[in-house]
Design a protein around this motif. Structure first.
Motif, mmCIF file in Angstrom:
data_model
loop_
_atom_site.group_PDB
_atom_site.id
_atom_site.type_symbol
_atom_site.label_atom_id
_atom_site.label_comp_id
_atom_site.label_asym_id
_atom_site.label_seq_id
_atom_site.Cartn_x
_atom_site.Cartn_y
_atom_site.Cartn_z
ATOM 1 N N LEU A 144 0.830 -1.201 0.000
ATOM 2 C CA LEU A 144 0.000 0.000 0.000
ATOM 3 C C LEU A 144 0.864 1.250 0.000
ATOM 4 O O LEU A 144 0.608 2.207 -0.749
ATOM 5 N N HIS A 145 1.913 1.259 0.826
ATOM 6 C CA HIS A 145 2.813 2.408 0.855
ATOM 7 C C HIS A 145 3.519 2.597 -0.485
ATOM 8 O O HIS A 145 3.753 3.722 -0.929
ATOM 9 N N ALA A 146 3.875 1.487 -1.133
ATOM 10 C CA ALA A 146 4.504 1.584 -2.449
ATOM 11 C C ALA A 146 3.547 2.211 -3.456
ATOM 12 O O ALA A 146 3.958 3.006 -4.319
ATOM 13 N N ALA A 147 2.258 1.880 -3.368
ATOM 14 C CA ALA A 147 1.268 2.477 -4.255
ATOM 15 C C ALA A 147 1.118 3.966 -3.973
ATOM 16 O O ALA A 147 0.951 4.772 -4.897
ATOM 17 N N VAL A 148 1.202 4.349 -2.707
ATOM 18 C CA VAL A 148 1.175 5.765 -2.353
ATOM 19 C C VAL A 148 2.413 6.464 -2.905
ATOM 20 O O VAL A 148 2.352 7.601 -3.390
ATOM 21 N N GLY A 149 3.553 5.774 -2.846
ATOM 22 C CA GLY A 149 4.778 6.332 -3.410
ATOM 23 C C GLY A 149 4.654 6.578 -4.904
ATOM 24 O O GLY A 149 5.114 7.610 -5.416
ATOM 25 N N GLN A 150 4.036 5.653 -5.628
ATOM 26 C CA GLN A 150 3.832 5.834 -7.063
ATOM 27 C C GLN A 150 2.872 6.984 -7.331
ATOM 28 O O GLN A 150 3.062 7.771 -8.269
ATOM 29 N N TRP A 151 1.850 7.097 -6.493
ATOM 30 C CA TRP A 151 0.912 8.226 -6.603
ATOM 31 C C TRP A 151 1.666 9.546 -6.439
ATOM 32 O O TRP A 151 1.454 10.494 -7.213
ATOM 33 N N GLY A 152 2.552 9.611 -5.444
ATOM 34 C CA GLY A 152 3.308 10.834 -5.208
ATOM 35 C C GLY A 152 4.237 11.168 -6.360
ATOM 36 O O GLY A 152 4.357 12.336 -6.759
ATOM 37 N N ALA A 153 4.896 10.158 -6.922
ATOM 38 C CA ALA A 153 5.805 10.394 -8.044
ATOM 39 C C ALA A 153 5.044 10.903 -9.261
ATOM 40 O O ALA A 153 5.512 11.807 -9.975
#
Length: 232
Positions: A70-79
């Motif tokens: 989930l955090h990785a998906a948030v990271g992709q959202w931020g990028a």
């Protein structure tokens, strides 16, 4: 909380339709995760995120194997958000220094809007994983392509584009973390100092290759997928 009927797989085996639904639901849950982190800070729990999304924890885990995913998906959202803000101002007809200043301002605007999300991502809350790994790679790759295309158009060696791009990403993350945590300087002041650093790096590179800076003051031709601002 009863199961969310929207989150049940199709009974008739129409996998493509289910895949589309799954991606849409994942995006909705990532948006809820961002809102929960904005509200509760980097320590936001899975329960906090599930409550924000108005689903049960089992439903959340239907779409993400664990908190790290989930955090990785948030990271992709931020990028993706950073690129959506950054690339349009870099690919304009403005002089290169103005584009650098606008790009830095665009990047810092994202951090100012979502400081808690940024802190979670740069602190790597989940042991043994880096939620920004894919996002950093995507941003660096995009910047490297822009730099490389510009250098090739100028007829100079473009081999440095990739390490320079990764250096810019690292500089942005380190400076951003310091600023968000310390808040000892206004955003305008941070933007000015960071822009000056990046500008003088470009100025030095141009001098090294004997390229007049005026040659850089024109829009850069790049593939259309870059102008869409997507981390790839």
């Amino acid at each position: 909380m009863p199961p969310d009927v929207k989150d049940q797989p199709p009974a008739d085996g129409r996998s493509t339709r289910w895949d589309d639904h799954r991606e849409q639901r994942r995006a909705e849950l990532v948006t809820a995760a961002v809102a929960a982190i904005d509200r509760h800070g980097p320590e936001a729990s899975i329960a906090d995120i599930a409550a924000e999304a108005a689903v049960s924890r089992p439903v959340l885990y239907r779409y993400f194997d664990d908190k790290a995913e989930l955090h990785a998906a948030v990271g992709q959202w931020g990028a993706t958000l950073v690129l959506d803000r950054l690339m349009p101002v870099l690919l304009t007809d403005e002089p290169i220094r103005a584009r650098v200043e606008a790009g830095v301002a665009a990047y810092l605007s994202v951090l100012e809007e979502h400081p808690q999300v940024f802190l979670l991502l740069v602190r790597h809350q989940v042991t043994g994983s880096d939620p920004l790994a894919d996002g950093k790679a995507g941003i660096a790759s995009t910047i490297a392509r822009v730099l490389g295309d510009t250098l090739r158009e100028l007829g100079v060696d473009a081999a440095g584009a990739e390490p320079w791009a990764h250096g810019l990403v690292g500089l942005g993350l380190s400076t951003g973390e310091w600023w968000v945590e310390r808040q000892t300087m206004s955003r305008n002041a941070v933007a000015r100092y960071l822009s000056e650093f990046v500008w003088h790096a470009f100025e030095g590179i141009a001098a090294e290759y004997g390229v007049p800076l005026s040659d850089l003051d024109r829009p850069t031709s790049v593939p259309s997928d870059i102008t869409k601002g997507r981390a790839r």
